[in-house]
Design an enzyme around this catalytic site. Structure first.
Site, PDB file in Angstrom:
ATOM      1  N   HIS A  64       0.825  -1.213   0.000  1.00 38.23           N
ATOM      2  CA  HIS A  64       0.000   0.000   0.000  1.00 38.23           C
ATOM      3  C   HIS A  64       0.860   1.265   0.000  1.00 38.23           C
ATOM      4  CE1 HIS A  64      -3.978   1.833   1.670  1.00 38.23           C
ATOM      5  NE2 HIS A  64      -3.275   2.771   1.052  1.00 38.23           N
ATOM      6  N   LEU A  67       2.308   6.623  -5.071  1.00 40.44           N
ATOM      7  CA  LEU A  67       3.507   7.158  -5.742  1.00 40.44           C
ATOM      8  C   LEU A  67       3.205   8.448  -6.507  1.00 40.44           C
ATOM      9  CD1 LEU A  67       5.284   3.864  -6.911  1.00 40.44           C
ATOM     10  CD2 LEU A  67       5.616   5.189  -4.806  1.00 40.44           C
ATOM     11  N   ASN A  98      -4.956   6.203  -7.052  1.00 41.23           N
ATOM     12  CA  ASN A  98      -5.523   7.559  -6.960  1.00 41.23           C
ATOM     13  C   ASN A  98      -4.552   8.628  -7.480  1.00 41.23           C
ATOM     14  OD1 ASN A  98      -3.890   7.237  -4.660  1.00 41.23           O
ATOM     15  ND2 ASN A  98      -5.195   8.493  -3.352  1.00 41.23           N
ATOM     16  N   ASP A 309       1.099   2.646   3.733  1.00 43.68           N
ATOM     17  CA  ASP A 309       0.207   3.719   3.267  1.00 43.68           C
ATOM     18  C   ASP A 309       1.007   5.012   3.053  1.00 43.68           C
ATOM     19  OD1 ASP A 309      -1.989   5.116   2.405  1.00 43.68           O
ATOM     20  OD2 ASP A 309      -3.085   5.022   4.307  1.00 43.68           O
TER      21      ASP A 309
HETATM   22  O1  DOR Z   1      -4.136   9.252   4.742  1.00 37.95           O
HETATM   23  C1  DOR Z   1      -4.434   8.874   3.634  1.00 37.95           C
HETATM   24  N1  DOR Z   1      -3.850   9.387   2.543  1.00 37.95           N
HETATM   25  N2  DOR Z   1      -5.382   7.947   3.515  1.00 37.95           N
HETATM   26  C2  DOR Z   1      -5.852   7.598   2.321  1.00 37.95           C
HETATM   27  O2  DOR Z   1      -6.710   6.746   2.270  1.00 37.95           O
HETATM   28  C3  DOR Z   1      -5.374   8.238   1.090  1.00 37.95           C
HETATM   29  C4  DOR Z   1      -4.020   8.785   1.274  1.00 37.95           C
HETATM   30  C5  DOR Z   1      -3.612   9.749   0.180  1.00 37.95           C
HETATM   31  O3  DOR Z   1      -3.786   9.398  -0.997  1.00 37.95           O
HETATM   32  O4  DOR Z   1      -3.085  10.809   0.498  1.00 37.95           O
END
Ligand code: DOR
Length: 428
Positions: A64, A67, A98, A309
Site C-alpha cells: 500500500h 507514488l 488515486n 500507506d
Molecule cells: O491518509 C491517507 N492518505 N489515507 C488515504 O486513504 C489516502 C491517502 C492519500 O492518498 O493521500
C-alpha cells in the site's frame, strides 16, 4: 556475475533463521548456507559483501503506497517513491490508483510499469481502480487492468459506497482471482471529520471520524466476500472492532486478509493535540485500546502484513489549519524501526516481524516475492538491528517530508538493499 553476502544472520521467515551466507548468481538466489565458497572462481568475478552483525532478509513488500505519478509529480514521482522504498528496505511496492488520471485503464498501468522500469529501483506493482475514475459509480475495465499487469483492485483514498457496485466488483475480480482492497470508511458517518472521534476531538474542537465509520464498512465487505467468495483485503485496519470482525471472518474460513500501518500501532490520537498536520491521516490515529488491538491482531495472525500507506504531500499542503490539510503521511523510510519496536516490546519475534514485511504480504497478493528460496529474484535487504539514528526528513529519498516521526530516535537501520542482484541502496 556472482555476489556473496557473507557471515550475516539470515532471516528468511518460515524457511531459515541463523548464521549463513547467501550466494546470488544471475540476479537470482543461488544458495543459502554455511560458509559458501565460490568454488573454482577467480575472486575477481565474485563481489563479496560482508554482513557480520547484520540481518540478511528478503526485500520488504509493501502492499500500500501512493507514488502520485501521473498527475501529482510535485508530491512524489515513481522514481523518487521507488528510491524511498529501497532506502526503507522495500524492494517491491504496490501503488494505489488515486493518481490523475486514475489508474483505471491499460494506458495508465503501462505508463506506471514503464516509469518503474526506467527508475531501476524497487519493483512496482500497480493496483487498478475498482470503478472508473474511482468515483464509485461504474466498474472499471477489470479484465483490461488485469491483462495490463494490475495485481489487485482498489478505489483507495475512497470507499466503494454502493454495496451493489462492490458486489459486482467482487464477482468480476473473482474471475481473474484478483484481490479487492477496500478503504473502509462510511462517508456519511465520517463526513467533515479530520481526526478520531472521542474525548480528544471534543477537547480540541475538531470534528471526529468515529470507529464505526470504518467498522460498518468492514462488516459490509466481509458479508459481500461471503456472498461472492471473493478475495477481500482490508486496507489500514485501525480499530478494535475492525480487528474483531477480521478475526471472526477468518475463523469462518473466508478469504479475508488485512494489513496494518506502522503509525496505527506506534501513535495514538494524542499526537494530534498540538494540531500537527503530520499526525493527520485516514483512517485517523485512534486510542490506546485500538493500538493494543492492532498489535494483538498482528501477534495472533488476524492482521497478515504491515503496509506503510506512504502518502506524500507537498510541504505547503500540510501547512494549513488541521481540518483543511490533506490526509496522509510518508512511511517507507521509517517503517522498519517502528516494526522492530514490536520486537522490543515482545509483541512479535524478530522472525514474525520480518515475515509481516516479506512473505506474509507477498502471499496476500500472490506475488513471487518476499523469500530467499533458491531461484527467487535476488531482492535482499541487509539490516543493522542495533543501529540507532534520528529521523531527519530532509534526508529522506522521498520528495515529501510529511512525517510525524521527526526527531524520533529509531533503532534498526537498512544498510544495503539489493534488487535483482544489484545493490540499489547503500546507507551513507
Ligand atoms: O491518509 C491517507 N492518505 N489515507 C488515504 O486513504 C489516502 C491517502 C492519500 O492518498 O493521500
Amino acid at each position: 556475475m556472482k555476489t556473496l553476502i557473507r557471515n550475516g544472520h539470515v532471516i528468511d521467515p518460515g524457511r531459515f533463521n541463523g548464521k549463513a551466507d547467501v550466494l546470488i548468481e544471475g540476479g537470482k538466489i543461488a544458495a543459502v548456507g554455511a560458509k559458501l565458497l565460490v568454488k573454482g572462481d577467480n575472486s575477481s568475478h565474485v563481489t563479496v559483501i560482508e554482513a557480520k552483525g547484520l540481518w540478511v532478509c528478503p526485500g520488504f513488500v509493501d502492499l500500500h503506497v501512493h507514488l502520485r505519478e501521473p498527475g501529482f509529480e510535485y508530491k512524489e514521482t515513481i522514481a523518487t517513491g521507488a528510491r524511498a522504498a529501497v532506502a526503507g528496505g522495500f524492494t517491491s511496492v504496490c501503488c494505489m490508483p488515486n493518481t490523475r488520471p486514475v489508474n483505471d485503464s491499460r494506458s495508465v498501468t503501462e505508463f506506471i510499469l514503464r516509469q518503474a522500469a526506467s527508475a531501476k529501483q524497487a519493483h512496482v506493482f500497480p493496483i487498478g481502480a475498482i470503478t472508473k475514475g474511482s468515483d464509485g459509480n461504474e466498474l472499471a475495465e477489470i479484465g483490461e487492468l488485469y491483462d495490463a499487469g494490475c495485481v489487485a483492485l482498489s478505489d483507495d483514498g475512497r470507499p466503494v459506497m454502493q454495496s451493489l457496485i462492490m458486489r459486482r466488483a467482487m464477482e468480476y475480480a473473482l474471475a481473474f482471482n484478483l484481490p479487492i482492497i477496500d478503504h473502509c470508511e462510511d462517508l456519511s458517518l465520517a463526513e467533515g471529520g479530520s481526526m478520531n472521534e472521542g474525548l480528544v476531538s471534543t477537547e480540541l474542537g475538531l470534528a471526529g471520524i468515529p470507529s464505526a465509520a470504518e467498522e460498518v464498512m468492514v462488516a459490509r465487505n466481509v458479508a459481500l466476500a461471503e456472498l461472492t467468495g471473493a478475495r477481500l483485503h482490508l486496507a489500514h485496519v485501525s480499530t478494535v472492532g475492525s480487528v474483531r470482525l477480521v478475526r471472526e471472518a477468518k475463523s469462518r474460513g473466508l478469504a479475508v486478509t488485512a494489513e496494518a500501518c506502522p503509525h496505527h500501532f506506534s501513535l495514538t490520537e494524542e499526537a494530534v493535540r498540538n494540531f500537527n498536520t503530520h499526525a493527520k491521516m485516514n483512517p485517523p490515529l485512534r486510542t490506546g485500546a485500538d493500538v493494543q488491538a492492532v498489535k494483538e491482531g498482528l501477534r495472533d495472525g488476524t492482521i497478515d502484513g504491515i503496509a506503510t500507506d506512504h502518502a506524500p504531500h507537498a510541504v505547503q499542503e500540510k501547512q494549513l489549519q488541521f481540518d483543511e490539510a490533506p490526509f496522509g503521511i510518508v512511511g517507507l523510510e521509517t517503517a522498519l524501526p517502528l516494526v522492530l519496536n514490536l520486537v522490543e516490546e515482545g509483541v512479535l519475534s524478530s522472525e514474525q516481524a520480518i515475515s509481516k514485511l516479506t512473505c506474509a504480504p507477498a502471499q496476500v497478493f500472490a506475488l513471487p516475492k518476499g523469500t530467499l528460496a533458491l531461484g527467487a529474484d535476488a531482492d535482499v535487504v541487509l539490516i543493522d538491528p542495533d543501529h540507532t539514528w534520528v529521523v531527519d526528513p530532509s534526508r529522506f529519498q522521498s520528495k515529501a517530508r510529511n512525517t510525524p516521526f521527526t526527531g524520533w530516535t529509531m533503532k534498526g537501520r537498512v544498510m544495503k538493499t539489493i534488487v535483482g542482484g544489484e545493490v540499489v541502496y547503500d546507507s551513507p
